[in-house]
Design an enzyme around this catalytic site. Structure first.
Site, PDB file in Angstrom:
ATOM      1  N   CYS A 294       0.809  -1.224   0.000  1.00 40.95           N
ATOM      2  CA  CYS A 294       0.000   0.000   0.000  1.00 40.95           C
ATOM      3  C   CYS A 294       0.838   1.268   0.000  1.00 40.95           C
ATOM      4  O   CYS A 294       0.296   2.361  -0.139  1.00 40.95           O
ATOM      5  CB  CYS A 294      -0.927   0.008   1.216  1.00 40.95           C
ATOM      6  SG  CYS A 294      -1.796  -1.539   1.477  1.00 40.95           S
ATOM      7  N   HIS A 450      -3.612   6.974   6.391  1.00 43.78           N
ATOM      8  CA  HIS A 450      -3.823   5.785   5.566  1.00 43.78           C
ATOM      9  C   HIS A 450      -5.280   5.351   5.717  1.00 43.78           C
ATOM     10  O   HIS A 450      -5.937   5.032   4.729  1.00 43.78           O
ATOM     11  CB  HIS A 450      -2.863   4.681   6.006  1.00 43.78           C
ATOM     12  CG  HIS A 450      -2.792   3.530   5.078  1.00 43.78           C
ATOM     13  ND1 HIS A 450      -2.505   3.662   3.735  1.00 43.78           N
ATOM     14  CD2 HIS A 450      -2.968   2.196   5.278  1.00 43.78           C
ATOM     15  CE1 HIS A 450      -2.510   2.484   3.154  1.00 43.78           C
ATOM     16  NE2 HIS A 450      -2.792   1.571   4.060  1.00 43.78           N
ATOM     17  N   HIS A 488      -9.757   1.933  -1.137  1.00 43.10           N
ATOM     18  CA  HIS A 488      -8.336   1.619  -0.998  1.00 43.10           C
ATOM     19  C   HIS A 488      -7.825   1.048  -2.312  1.00 43.10           C
ATOM     20  O   HIS A 488      -8.112  -0.101  -2.654  1.00 43.10           O
ATOM     21  CB  HIS A 488      -8.158   0.606   0.128  1.00 43.10           C
ATOM     22  CG  HIS A 488      -6.736   0.369   0.529  1.00 43.10           C
ATOM     23  ND1 HIS A 488      -5.665   0.842  -0.188  1.00 43.10           N
ATOM     24  CD2 HIS A 488      -6.199  -0.319   1.577  1.00 43.10           C
ATOM     25  CE1 HIS A 488      -4.541   0.479   0.397  1.00 43.10           C
ATOM     26  NE2 HIS A 488      -4.842  -0.231   1.473  1.00 43.10           N
TER      27      HIS A 488
END
Length: 646
Positions: A294, A450, A488
């Site tokens: 990520c 995040h 995401h």
């Protein structure tokens, strides 16, 4: 070769400052250029005219309407509308078919995902069937009896006994929410794509959008530099796993299909960089990609920053493109317990049935939540050293002084959180304090979390934020969590965050966490400021945070355009900044022309297949330089030797 700093940098011991001169891409909120996607996330906080402009541009992007030459609009039924009519008629459709929502891919619908179930048939009697000759296995079981019927068909007799088969079935999708690109927008239709995976088609659009928004003439910029002064760092976290990439390749044998010659090469994770060099930029400079789960966008950004700060490169394009909304990837994350699946969402809100509005609220960072929402996105930045930006009159959208990366150390499991993020954020804040002062950090900075919407993330990331805030005396640090809107996008997640940050700098508003009904009890919120509605905020800096799977932690410091200008005046003098603003006028005009065209739904995508191809014999070389046809300047072959001479 090292491309030397200007003399005054060397004398003062300074590095080049990497500045952002272009941005482009697309995610579930819309197009990156012109801050369209950002405006979608703060829509209700915008003035009415800007709301209408945003809805109108999205409606055009989604192919709901087409702009005519006289400025009027035409819908799919041929009806002529003015701008106000388009906004009134299609506003709700645009709202319902952007951001996180029910997955629109028919494989995730009521018919279910195509699959096969292995079974063993026990045959009491012989089984006779007819089949095309070419569909027979290459190695027939020795007990099968085959008789020709004609040139194409055969009859097969299978004796009594056991027979292993695959029975086709449809499996109900257990996850039905995702951050998809706006409905109706198909990047592969904007150029001559031939069996390109979705992520690579998105790459072509995102990089083209970045160049268009920059307002720079790429050919002119390239020709004023040593070709080796340009670099591209772009990739993704997984590779291309749809049918046109490695997904189709890996399924070919089991699914009874045939692998193509393109599936293997186009599946590689660094292929976005390769596509940019070959078909968009024509660059022969440095290239590559770093995969860091990520945090991949920030990893690639870090490569670009290091090149510019050291003087090795003067222009770098960085980015990611991830298209992971496929049944196999979704199922993989679901079996990990990472995704907000339908049953978990029902349990979270004590529901028996999920509606469209429930799917739109699937991602809930720092609230009571049950998993992340997968998404697709492509984001690109064009970076320059500050001296070249002033010299060329480039736009300066902000600066990125550094990205810090640290691992977690010893871990309980590969997916468990660790300590690396404490280091990355603390270093970023220390750099911001040294560059901008404590007052800026305490009162004019904010966090781009995040914020995945998993129970583990809300506790661990908020504790990182809390510890750093306490250390630096920050009492109410604003927190943005853009995944609440766009989901995401894996390796591209930090790119979504950074694009949003540039929007905040331009509009003076931080998006709220719209799905945050209440902060969860296990969130360390004492020194953090969480909010649902957009927050007016004049920021000097933001911290782009990424907590990647496996311990890939990264935090990037991004400085606002206003703060960057103050730094430039200190580094180069006010007169140099004033001269830059004069040169910038032409760049801004070119950028505005591109944005107006894009807002009308007409996209100028760069895809130069087979143009200017060179294979070697066309080059000419001396000991000091390599001359390449099509480039005004040669590649310098003079390199620094830091090791001394025998």
């Amino acid at each position: 070769m090292t491309h030397r700093h200007p003399q005054h940098y060397e004398e003062r011991g300074l590095s080049q400052l990497p500045v952002i001169v272009g941005m482009g891409g697309v995610n579930a909120a819309g197009r990156t250029s012109g801050h369209q996607a950002f405006r979608r996330t703060i829509l209700d906080a915008l003035p009415d005219t800007l709301q209408a402009q945003t809805i109108l541009a999205l409606a055009a992007m989604m192919q709901l309407v087409t702009r005519l030459e006289d400025g009027a609009w035409q819908d799919a039924h041929g009806e002529i509308l003015d701008a106000a009519d388009v906004v009134s008629r299609y506003r709700q459709h645009v709202l319902d078919h952007t951001l996180i929502r029910r997955i629109e891919d028919e494989r995730f619908g009521s018919e279910g995902i195509p699959a096969n179930r292995a079974a063993q048939l026990d045959l009491d009697d012989a089984l006779t069937f007819r089949v095309r000759r070419r569909q027979l296995p290459n190695d027939l079981p020795p007990t099968w009896q085959v008789r020709d019927i004609d040139k194409r068909m055969v009859e097969v007799v299978v004796p009594p006994g056991s027979l292993n088969v695959l029975l086709p079935e449809r499996r109900s999708a257990q996850v039905r929410s995702a951050g998809q690109l706006p409905s109706g927008f198909a990047p592969e239709t904007l150029y001559r794509s031939v069996h390109h995976p979705r992520g690579l088609s998105m790459t072509i659009f995102g990089a083209s959008d970045c160049l268009g928004q920059s307002g720079l003439d790429w050919s002119a910029l390239r020709n004023r530099l040593d070709p080796d002064a340009i670099a591209v760092y772009a990739g993704n976290s997984i590779g291309q796993l749809d049918n046109e990439g490695w997904g189709g390749l890996l399924q070919s044998f089991v699914g009874g299909g045939r692998a193509t010659s393109k599936q293997m090469p186009l599946g590689y994770g660094q292929m976005p960089a390769d596509f940019l060099n070959a078909y968009v930029l024509g660059s022969v400079g440095a290239t590559g990609a770093v995969l860091g789960a990520c945090a991949s966008f920030l990893y690639n950004l870090r490569l670009g920053l290091e090149d510019i700060r050291s003087g090795r490169r003067r222009v770098v394009m960085v980015g990611t493109s991830d298209a992971p909304i496929t049944p196999e990837i979704v199922e993989g994350f679901r079996t990990m317990g990472a995704l907000a699946d339908d049953e978990s969402l029902k349990a979270l809100d004590a529901l028996t049935l999920l509606t469209d509005s429930d799917y739109q609220r699937a991602c809930r960072p720092f609230a009571r939540n049950c998993g992340f929402t997968i998404a697709e996105s492509t984001q690109f930045l064009l970076l320059m050293d500050d001296a070249l930006a002033l010299e060329t009159g480039a736009q300066i959208l902000g600066a990125v002084p550094d990205v810090f990366v640290n691992a977690d150390g010893w871990k309980r499991s590969i997916s468990a959180p660790g300590i690396g993020n404490y280091i990355t954020l603390a270093k970023s804040v220390s750099l911001a304090r040294d560059m901008l002062g404590e007052d800026s950090v305490r009162h004019r900075s904010y966090l781009h979390a995040h914020g995945t919407s998993t129970p583990k993330n809300r506790t661990t990331e908020s504790h990182v934020f809390d510890m750093v805030a306490r250390t630096h005396g920050i009492e109410a640090w604003p927190v943005a969590a853009i995944k609440a809107f766009v989901g995401h996008s894996q390796g591209g997640a930090a790119g979504d965050q950074l694009a949003s940050a540039l929007g905040t700098f331009a509009h003076g508003v931080i998006p709220g966490i719209a799905t945050l009904d209440a902060v969860a009890d296990d969130v360390h919120a004492e020194r953090l400021r969480f909010f649902r509605d957009p927050l007016p905020f004049e920021a000097d800096a933001t911290f782009i945070n990424a907590k990647g799977f496996g311990g890939n932690n990264a935090t990037g410091l991004v400085i606002s355009p206003a703060a960057t200008e103050r730094l430039l005046a200190k580094r180069h003098g006010q007169r140099a900044v004033d001269d830059w603003k004069h040169r910038r006028e032409a760049t801004l005009a070119a950028s505005q022309t591109y944005l107006e065209t894009a807002d009308s739904g007409r996209f100028e995508v760069t895809y130069r297949f087979g143009e200017g191809v060179l294979e070697g014999p066309e080059l000419s070389m001396t000991r000091d330089a390599l001359h390449i046809p099509g480039f005004d300047r040669p590649v310098s072959l003079t390199v620094d030797n830091p090791y001394g001479q025998l």
